[in-house]
Scaffold this motif. Structure first.
Motif, PDB file in Angstrom:
ATOM      1  N   THR A   2       0.846  -1.196   0.000  1.00 52.31           N
ATOM      2  CA  THR A   2       0.000   0.000   0.000  1.00 52.31           C
ATOM      3  C   THR A   2       0.875   1.237   0.000  1.00 52.31           C
ATOM      4  O   THR A   2       1.802   1.357   0.785  1.00 52.31           O
ATOM      5  CB  THR A   2      -0.895   0.019   1.249  1.00 52.31           C
ATOM      6  OG1 THR A   2      -1.702  -1.151   1.226  1.00 52.31           O
ATOM      7  CG2 THR A   2      -1.773   1.247   1.243  1.00 52.31           C
ATOM      8  N   LYS A 306       6.693  -0.464  -5.106  1.00 50.02           N
ATOM      9  CA  LYS A 306       6.594  -1.011  -6.458  1.00 50.02           C
ATOM     10  C   LYS A 306       5.271  -0.601  -7.090  1.00 50.02           C
ATOM     11  O   LYS A 306       4.331  -0.177  -6.405  1.00 50.02           O
ATOM     12  CB  LYS A 306       6.707  -2.524  -6.424  1.00 50.02           C
ATOM     13  CG  LYS A 306       5.492  -3.216  -5.807  1.00 50.02           C
ATOM     14  CD  LYS A 306       5.644  -4.733  -5.848  1.00 50.02           C
ATOM     15  CE  LYS A 306       4.370  -5.413  -5.325  1.00 50.02           C
ATOM     16  NZ  LYS A 306       4.476  -6.893  -5.388  1.00 50.02           N
ATOM     17  N   ASP A 308       1.776  -1.249  -8.342  1.00 48.59           N
ATOM     18  CA  ASP A 308       0.750  -2.251  -8.075  1.00 48.59           C
ATOM     19  C   ASP A 308      -0.589  -1.779  -8.639  1.00 48.59           C
ATOM     20  O   ASP A 308      -0.670  -0.754  -9.323  1.00 48.59           O
ATOM     21  CB  ASP A 308       0.650  -2.553  -6.577  1.00 48.59           C
ATOM     22  CG  ASP A 308       0.167  -1.362  -5.756  1.00 48.59           C
ATOM     23  OD1 ASP A 308      -0.149  -0.296  -6.336  1.00 48.59           O
ATOM     24  OD2 ASP A 308       0.107  -1.498  -4.513  1.00 48.59           O
ATOM     25  N   ASP A 340       6.759  -3.645 -12.819  1.00 49.24           N
ATOM     26  CA  ASP A 340       7.013  -3.988 -11.426  1.00 49.24           C
ATOM     27  C   ASP A 340       8.514  -4.268 -11.292  1.00 49.24           C
ATOM     28  O   ASP A 340       9.015  -5.297 -11.739  1.00 49.24           O
ATOM     29  CB  ASP A 340       6.199  -5.223 -11.051  1.00 49.24           C
ATOM     30  CG  ASP A 340       6.412  -5.674  -9.613  1.00 49.24           C
ATOM     31  OD1 ASP A 340       7.305  -5.121  -8.924  1.00 49.24           O
ATOM     32  OD2 ASP A 340       5.707  -6.600  -9.169  1.00 49.24           O
TER      33      ASP A 340
END
Length: 346
Positions: A2, A306, A308, A340
């Motif tokens: 998150t 990263k 997401d 990613d």
């Protein structure tokens, strides 16, 4: 992972691609970088599979993970482990000219924002977004000094400095939409961040849509945020990009670059005052009050993350908003322009 609700925002458009290319080609590497070679062809001694190369990375502003990595020499050391080198370029005033330098093959990596990346990608796709950090709501927004400007509606008939197809224009348009103000009734004055700061401080514009270090400096001098990122519904995250050419040739090097940036952003959160002291050492420095405001922002800031599904959704939202506002011709597909970094390597 998150993302945080906080980040440091990059500088705004003030230079052309020629100026950007000139900065890149004349810049020196850091003291422990060694001689830099063309990023797409250099392999580096002892490179691991997918490593090697010399990544030419833009310096945009004097704070943040890239500045920290240059000042402590850690990025050169981390890249050496995969047989790669780094060349820190001269200062770029903004992401837009850095993107143009990437387009021209003169640069490999840079920091920006979703909005500035969308603006650049809509013109010429030449890079991928490999890392991101959610926007810092309290460090961006519409700055004013006039006590008579008490609401966004009071901007009708006023001049607001914004950088085109970037954070400033995005924040202003979001603020106007949120408050039901016709954009045609507010004059957008297109200026890069440095020129916007000058115009705002001299009273040549009534307001300034700004972010990051610029907001910290302006607030330290008595300006206030008429509306911040949360109040306008901003999703304009900070992003890090890598050229398609370098990514294809050296994916393991990109992963090592990403991991270094994550580590420095973790350090910013864990020790904000120490991080600001380490980063704020360039020729252009924040004063003590502005540095304290920046440290306060870092205190609430989670690390770089990263790419997401959450980030891709927000990228799509910003792209669709810019398309609806006629800033770009059509919205962009987030999956086409993201990668990613944790999956990269030999």
């Amino acid at each position: 992972m998150t993302f945080s609700r906080h980040r440091t925002r990059t500088l705004a458009l003030t230079a052309s691609v020629l100026a950007a290319a000139a900065l890149t080609t004349t810049a020196c590497g850091s003291g422990d970088d060694g001689a830099a070679t063309a990023a797409s062809s250099a392999s580096g001694a002892g490179a691991v599979a997918g490593g090697g190369g010399t990544v030419r990375i833009a310096l945009i502003g004097t704070t943040g993970p890239t500045a920290a990595a240059k000042n402590d020499g850690s990025l050169a050391k981390d890249l050496a482990k995969v047989g790669a080198k780094v060349q820190f370029t001269g200062q770029f005033p903004a992401f837009a000219p850095a993107a143009e330098a990437i387009n021209a093959g003169a640069l490999d990596a840079a920091q920006g924002s979703i909005s500035s990346a969308v603006g650049a990608l809509a013109q010429k796709p030449s890079f991928k977004i490999y890392a991101a950090q959610l926007d810092n709501a309290k460090s961006e927004g519409i700055l004013v000094k006039d006590p008579n400007i008490k609401s966004v509606a009071d901007l009708v008939g006023k001049k607001v400095a914004v950088n085109p197809k970037g954070t400033g224009e995005y924040l202003l348009l979001k603020a106007l939409e949120k408050n039901g103000v016709d954009p045609a009734k507010v004059e957008r004055v297109y200026l890069g961040a440095a020129d916007g700061a000058t115009a705002f401080s001299s009273g040549k514009v009534d307001a300034w849509a700004a972010w990051g270090d610029f907001v910290a400096t302006a607030k330290a001098k008595g300006a206030r945020l008429l509306a911040d990122g949360d109040q306008v519904g901003s999703e304009n995250d900070t992003i890090w990009v890598i050229s398609d050419t370098f990514l294809k040739a050296h994916p393991a090097t990109v992963k090592a670059l990403y991991e270094n940036q994550v580590r420095h952003s973790q350090e910013e959160h864990a020790d904000p005052e120490g991080a600001v002291a380490q980063e704020n050492t360039g020729a252009i420095k924040l004063d003590d009050k502005a540095a304290a405001i920046l440290a306060d922002n870092y205190r609430d800031q989670d690390p770089v993350a990263k790419i997401d599904a959450t980030f891709q959704r927000r990228f799509g939202d910003v792209s669709a908003f810019f398309a609806a506002q006629k800033v770009i011709p059509t919205k962009l597909d987030p999956a086409t322009f993201t990668v990613d970094a944790t999956t990269l390597g030999g």
